[in-house]
Design an enzyme around this catalytic site. Structure first.
Site, PDB file in Angstrom:
ATOM      1  N   HIS A 118     -58.010 -10.988 -20.809  1.00 17.07           N
ATOM      2  CA  HIS A 118     -58.928 -11.528 -21.710  1.00 17.07           C
ATOM      3  C   HIS A 118     -58.387 -12.348 -23.009  1.00 17.07           C
ATOM      4  CE1 HIS A 118     -62.095  -9.063 -19.964  1.00 17.07           C
ATOM      5  NE2 HIS A 118     -61.297  -8.152 -20.218  1.00 17.07           N
TER       6      HIS A 118
ATOM      7  N   ASP B  42     -60.073  -7.015 -11.428  1.00 18.71           N
ATOM      8  CA  ASP B  42     -60.509  -6.398 -12.715  1.00 18.71           C
ATOM      9  C   ASP B  42     -61.996  -6.322 -12.807  1.00 18.71           C
ATOM     10  OD1 ASP B  42     -59.040  -5.108 -15.523  1.00 18.71           O
ATOM     11  OD2 ASP B  42     -61.060  -5.949 -15.703  1.00 18.71           O
TER      12      ASP B  42
ATOM     13  N   HIS C 179     -63.774  -6.533 -15.225  1.00 21.56           N
ATOM     14  CA  HIS C 179     -64.231  -7.355 -16.240  1.00 21.56           C
ATOM     15  C   HIS C 179     -63.633  -8.527 -16.020  1.00 21.56           C
ATOM     16  CE1 HIS C 179     -64.255  -3.480 -18.373  1.00 21.56           C
ATOM     17  NE2 HIS C 179     -65.274  -3.545 -18.554  1.00 21.56           N
TER      18      HIS C 179
END
Length: 406
Positions: free
Chosen positions: A184, A221, A223
């Site tokens: 991220h 993942d 996300h």
């Protein structure tokens, strides 16, 4: 991760119970220093891993805690998947050299890196600070150095796998058991528990140091790996493929986000509807991931291995199982052997139920070794419910259509 997404954690600190009927293996312990990554033993290994647990980077009751990597190591040891039991078959890369600032600024802005380093003074005074506006990403006085170490572990594994591939047609597969996670973290700063983009830094290292120009990054993942995507969104030499839960944090990764400029077509997003599980993920792999990889013909495969899509994970609502992660490990290894001389490194991302995380990583190791999965002993079928097959089929069909145009 936004605070509103943090459901109360299930019991994540329960003890890890050794499944029955494991074979007993006792061999001499083999470890290598990062400086010896071109040493004598690498070409004989099947797996090479490094552990950077960032024990000082910790916030009480935070899901991204310093218990994560030690729990994995405990499970690997209980399941006899360490050098203690496997000798030359599994090697731990030790004495990792931290990444340099120059390594990090291949992906992140210099102002972010120097700003984080300076923030360590405040973290030392206050004990803990938040380094992301909405508050989920924290730092302690050790965060800067431990984040450099996490990125350095990935770089060292790339070096080791590349070195082994020069003397073996079946080099070991690498696994960076590191934190803080990275996918991220955007070029300008931290985000969603992530500090530096470990996999993005390793990708640039593979290109610029080893001349492995075409890099495939697979991110499973739960996300979307928005930081990794941002780093390579206009780069035709990096194919980024992400499966993630539709509508989950951080809200990016739409199916029609396909890259821009010369990188158009080298970003593949496959948002899966909530409730997607083993069947849908296998379909996505067979119909989207494998064909895209085969068309791209990478020189190395890097994997953002997030285990928070597990049905027991507290931060999302997909229903992968230990068996799903075993299959992903096995299939990605097959792709690496087929397409890029076996060069492949996994990077730990999410996974916040310590038991499902640990068992799933251990079963991934078994997949790398070509040994049978222990998922039948680890998974509880009663936790599963019916998958949304029709909605998933539409998403896969749309993704296939979009990327047939490139």
């Amino acid at each position: 991760m936004r605070a509103m997404e943090l459901r109360s954690l299930r019991t994540v600190s329960r003890s890890l119970v050794l499944p029955p009927s494991l074979p007993r293996r006792h061999k001499s312990i083999v470890k290598c220093s990062s400086g010896g990554s071109s040493g004598n033993h690498l070409s004989d290994a099947r797996i090479i891993y490094s552990a950077a647990p960032a024990l000082g980077h910790n916030k009480e009751s935070h899901p991204e805690s310093n218990l994560r990597v030690p729990s994995i190591i405990t499970a690997l040891d209980k399941m006899e998947l360490t050098p203690k039991y496997r000798g030359l078959e599994i090697i731990e890369l030790t004495h990792i050299k931290p990444a340099s600032v120059d390594d990090i600024v291949r992906v992140h802005t210099k102002s972010y890196v120097t700003g984080l380093e300076k923030a360590m003074t405040k973290a030392s005074q206050d004990g803990l600070i938040f380094i992301e506006g909405s508050g989920p990403t924290y730092a302690t006085q050790t965060t800067f150095q431990e984040s450099l170490l996490a990125a350095g572990a990935g770089i060292s594994l790339v070096d080791a796998v590349v070195a082994a591939s020069k003397s073996s047609s079946s080099p070991p597969i690498g696994f960076a058991l590191v934190r803080p996670p990275g996918h991220h973290a955007v070029p300008e700063g931290p985000m969603g528990f992530c500090v530096f983009g470990n996999i993005a830094v390793a990708a640039r290292h593979a290109q610029q140091v080893h001349g492995l120009q075409r890099v495939l990054i697979i991110d499973f993942d739960v996300h979307h790996g928005n930081g990794t995507s941002d780093a390579f969104y206009d780069d035709p030499d990096v194919l980024f493929i992400s499966t993630h839960q539709d509508g989950s944090y951080p809200g990016t990764g739409k199916i029609d986000q396909i890259g821009k400029g010369s990188g158009e077509g080298t970003t593949v997003n496959l948002p899966l509807p909530g409730g997607s599980g083993d069947y849908i993920m296998r379909s996505a792999f067979d119909e989207i991931i494998a064909p895209s990889a085969q068309r791209f013909k990478p020189d190395i495969i890097l994997v953002s291995a997030g285990y928070d899509a597990h049905v027991l994970d507290p931060l999302a609502s997909l229903q992968f199982t230990t068996s799903t992660f075993y299959t992903l490990g096995s299939r990605i290894k097959e792709l690496a052997n087929e397409l890029c001389a076996g060069r492949c490194v996994f990077f730990l991302e999410g996974g916040y139920n310590l038991q499902s995380l640990s068992y799933s990583v251990a079963d991934t190791f078994r997949a790398f070794l070509g040994e049978p999965s222990l998922a039948a002993q680890l998974d509880d079928p009663a936790a599963l419910y019916e998958e949304p097959l029709s909605r998933a089929a539409l998403a896969i069909k749309k993704a296939k259509h979009l990327h047939s145009l490139f």
